[in-house]
Scaffold this active site. Structure first.
Site, PDB file in Angstrom:
ATOM      1  CG  ASP A   1       3.452  14.840   9.041  1.00 49.82           C
ATOM      2  OD1 ASP A   1       3.758  15.820   8.324  1.00 49.82           O
ATOM      3  OD2 ASP A   1       3.795  13.675   8.776  1.00 49.82           O
TER       4      ASP A   1
ATOM      5  CB  CYS B   1       1.393   0.438   4.718  1.00 53.37           C
ATOM      6  SG  CYS B   1      -0.212   0.252   5.506  1.00 53.37           S
TER       7      CYS B   1
ATOM      8  CG  PHE C   1      13.284   2.982   9.573  1.00 54.04           C
ATOM      9  CD1 PHE C   1      14.408   2.650   8.824  1.00 54.04           C
ATOM     10  CD2 PHE C   1      13.387   4.015  10.496  1.00 54.04           C
ATOM     11  CE1 PHE C   1      15.607   3.318   8.997  1.00 54.04           C
ATOM     12  CE2 PHE C   1      14.581   4.690  10.679  1.00 54.04           C
ATOM     13  CZ  PHE C   1      15.698   4.347   9.928  1.00 54.04           C
TER      14      PHE C   1
ATOM     15  CG  ASN D   1       0.058  11.899   6.956  1.00 56.55           C
ATOM     16  OD1 ASN D   1       0.427  10.832   6.459  1.00 56.55           O
ATOM     17  ND2 ASN D   1       0.868  12.678   7.652  1.00 56.55           N
TER      18      ASN D   1
ATOM     19  CB  THR E   1       5.550  17.437   5.649  1.00 53.68           C
ATOM     20  OG1 THR E   1       5.360  16.123   6.204  1.00 53.68           O
ATOM     21  CG2 THR E   1       5.873  17.311   4.166  1.00 53.68           C
TER      22      THR E   1
ATOM     23  CE  LYS F   1       3.016  13.688   5.112  1.00 50.18           C
ATOM     24  NZ  LYS F   1       4.466  13.488   4.922  1.00 50.18           N
TER      25      LYS F   1
ATOM     26  CG  LEU G   1      -1.957  -1.139   1.297  1.00 50.52           C
ATOM     27  CD1 LEU G   1      -2.733  -1.067   2.604  1.00 50.52           C
ATOM     28  CD2 LEU G   1      -2.909  -1.108   0.107  1.00 50.52           C
TER      29      LEU G   1
ATOM     30  CE  LYS H   1       3.775   3.565  10.604  1.00 45.97           C
ATOM     31  NZ  LYS H   1       3.418   4.849  11.262  1.00 45.97           N
TER      32      LYS H   1
ATOM     33  CG  ASP I   1       2.051   8.986   9.505  1.00 42.13           C
ATOM     34  OD1 ASP I   1       2.493   8.719  10.651  1.00 42.13           O
ATOM     35  OD2 ASP I   1       2.794   9.155   8.525  1.00 42.13           O
TER      36      ASP I   1
END
Length: 568
Positions: A154, A45, A42, A159, A192, A156, A37, A60, A172
């Site tokens: 975060d 998904c 690191f 997300n 971001t 954006k 996905l 995840k 996220d």
């Protein structure tokens, strides 16, 4: 807890979760790991399917090798702790988590319509009604988060996930934080680049809920304009523009004054002077007399809402004739003779749409009325489903990615479904009423209706075209299509081959009349006998005809080799 791969290499991996019960017994849950996905940091998904319940989730997967430092481990546990405590219709649902010797697995609600990143790549930018709908959902989620002392930090497009019902789901929570007391300030520099608030970059005074408000303003600008307000090719330059609050509204894009005012009020350097979520909800941008849909139709993933859809949300006093749809492509330079609505978009991730009703021949070469049928309008959503098209006789069709085809009658009460069967792979046709059809066709019929809603719009009322005889319905459809770097080609079942080039020239081949029609960049047409068309002195036409014959030949033999170099 262990994970193992299935013995058959073609099968997905089987992930095992071991659960120790109170009495000491060990229960095992198994999940088959499906399609990839996405990834971030690191983590990677994948789609997980419970072998017991068949329930699908998004998993995840975080390698334990990336968690050797205590800071990284603590960060992951904070993310899990915050996310699992949240329950809101506009926040990605947290199922549970487990681990084995190699990985930590976080199982989340699966959102099947990707993120708003992919949406904007396809659509380029959105109409204000859509932005109103999406922002209201985001504001609802932010009200919930802030009431629970959580700052996302975060926000954006990547997300914001879209469910199968087209609900926005904030996901996220890797950078999220929870305040311990009112008035607390956080000092971690995170976020971001395009969406980060100036007080986060400054770091001296700390930051709080207002950073999410700032990001909301950046999101609103991005959806309406098509790119973030402070975006540059260099991160340092982007940060400098954010600190200086240096942005502007493009002159070639039509934005309402309430829309610009809302963004201007939010994107204020001093966080204490930004509006609250309540003030944003009460802003005139959301109160312009129109009603706002709770959710948008799935067809808007690929193309703008149709005029008929938009009209139902207008104030009753406003005439439909006054409806001004926001363009989804930038305005062309002054002096350009082309209408930006009719551009064949030259981007792999964008839907292709073009209406060529004004260019197709209405008379045959002999002067007698032509009964030939052609593709009048289309939208390319082959990145997910297939190609939708509207024929000149009023039928709407979809050529799906699995090579099945569906064609709706001009009256919209019945459809034909075509799938290749048997050793000769010929199309086998079945006909159904729109009110009664096999359950397995439900998804394709729904997609057909969405494509029709967008493509047809008000064509029936505006064109006054003659409709196809219902007895002949379904005999003509797109049999094959191909997209190359320079053109899109349709091969119809009535032996018409239609090629629309990106420079607005066209080639139309008719096997029945053995004629070729060429439409030049000015829209002027010339018709030639196919037998000697290549001997014509019209070099523009002969060049395109050669290209057409070459890709047509490849379409019939080796489609993968159809892309050839061709300079217009």
């Amino acid at each position: 807890m262990t994970s193992r791969k299935a013995e058959d290499p073609d099968q997905p991996a089987i992930i095992e979760e071991k659960i120790v019960r109170v009495n000491g017994e060990i229960a095992v849950r198994q999940y088959s790991k499906g399609r990839f996905l996405g990834k971030g940091g690191f983590a990677r998904c994948y789609e997980f399917c419970s072998t017991e319940t068949r329930k699908l989730t998004a998993s995840k997967i975080v390698p334990k090798a990336s968690l050797t430092k205590s800071r990284a481990k603590q960060k992951l546990m904070t993310e899990i702790k915050i996310h699992r405590s949240l329950h809101h219709p506009n926040i990605v649902g947290f199922e549970h988590f487990f681990e084995d010797q190699e990985n930590v697995y976080i199982l989340l609600e699966l959102c099947t319509n990707q993120t708003m990143n992919e949406l904007l790549r396809r659509r380029k930018r959105l109409q204000e009604l859509e932005v109103q709908c999406y922002l209201q959902q985001i504001i609802s989620a932010l009200n919930y988060l802030h009431a629970h002392k959580v700052i996302h930090r975060d926000l954006k497009l990547g997300n914001f996930f879209l469910s199968d019902k087209m609900e926005i789901k904030i996901g996220d929570f890797g950078l999220a934080t929870k305040l311990e007391f009112d008035g607390e300030k956080k000092r971690t520099i995170c976020g971001t680049p395009n969406y980060i608030a100036p007080e986060v970059l400054d770091g001296k005074m700390g930051h709080s809920y207002e950073v999410d408000i700032w990001s909301l303003g950046v999101v609103a600008y991005t959806l309406l304009v098509g790119k973030p307000p402070f975006e540059t090719s260099d991160v340092k330059t982007t940060y400098r523009r954010i600190r200086m609050n240096s942005y502007s509204f493009p002159e070639n894009i039509s934005l309402s004054e309430p829309g610009k005012n809302l963004i201007t009020r939010i994107l204020v350097t001093d966080p204490t002077k930004r509006p609250t979520l309540t003030e944003i909800s009460n802003h005139e941008f959301f109160h312009q007399g129109n009603s706002i849909p709770k959710l948008l139709p799935p067809s808007t993933l690929a193309c703008p809402p149709s005029a008929s859809y938009m009209r139902q949300f207008l104030p009753q006093a406003q005439s439909a004739a006054n409806l001004r749809l926001t363009e989804t492509t930038p305005s062309l330079p002054k002096g350009s003779g082309r209408n930006s609505k009719n551009e064949l978009v030259n981007t792999e991730r964008m839907p292709r749409q073009k209406d060529d009703s004004n260019k197709m021949p209405t008379k045959s070469i002999s002067g007698s009325p032509s009964n030939e049928i052609w593709v009048k309008k289309w939208v390319d959503y082959s990145s997910k489903y297939g190609l939708g098209y509207l024929l000149s006789n009023g039928s709407t069709g979809v050529f799906f990615n699995d090579s099945t085809k569906i064609l709706l009658s001009p009256t919209g009460d019945k459809f034909k479904y075509l799938e290749r069967k048997g050793p000769d792979r010929q199309d086998v046709v079945s006909e159904h009423l729109l009110t009664e059809y096999p359950k397995e066709l439900q998804k394709k019929v729904t997609l057909l209706q969405h494509f029709r809603s967008y493509l047809e719009g008000d064509v029936k009322q505006e064109t006054g075209e003659e409709r196809q005889d219902e007895n002949e319905f379904g005999n003509i459809y797109v049999k094959k299509w191909m997209k190359t770097r320079h053109a899109i080609m349709f091969r119809l079942s009535n032996k018409i081959v239609q090629v629309n080039f990106q420079d607005h020239t066209e080639i139309i081949l008719s096997s029945e009349t053995r004629m070729v029609t060429y439409v030049n960049k000015k829209g002027e047409r010339n018709t030639y006998p196919l037998s000697n068309a290549l001997e014509s002195t019209n070099q523009e036409m002969t060049k395109r005809l050669k290209y057409t014959k070459e890709i047509l030949s490849n379409m019939l033999t080796a489609p993968k080799q159809a892309e050839k170099d061709f300079e217009v």
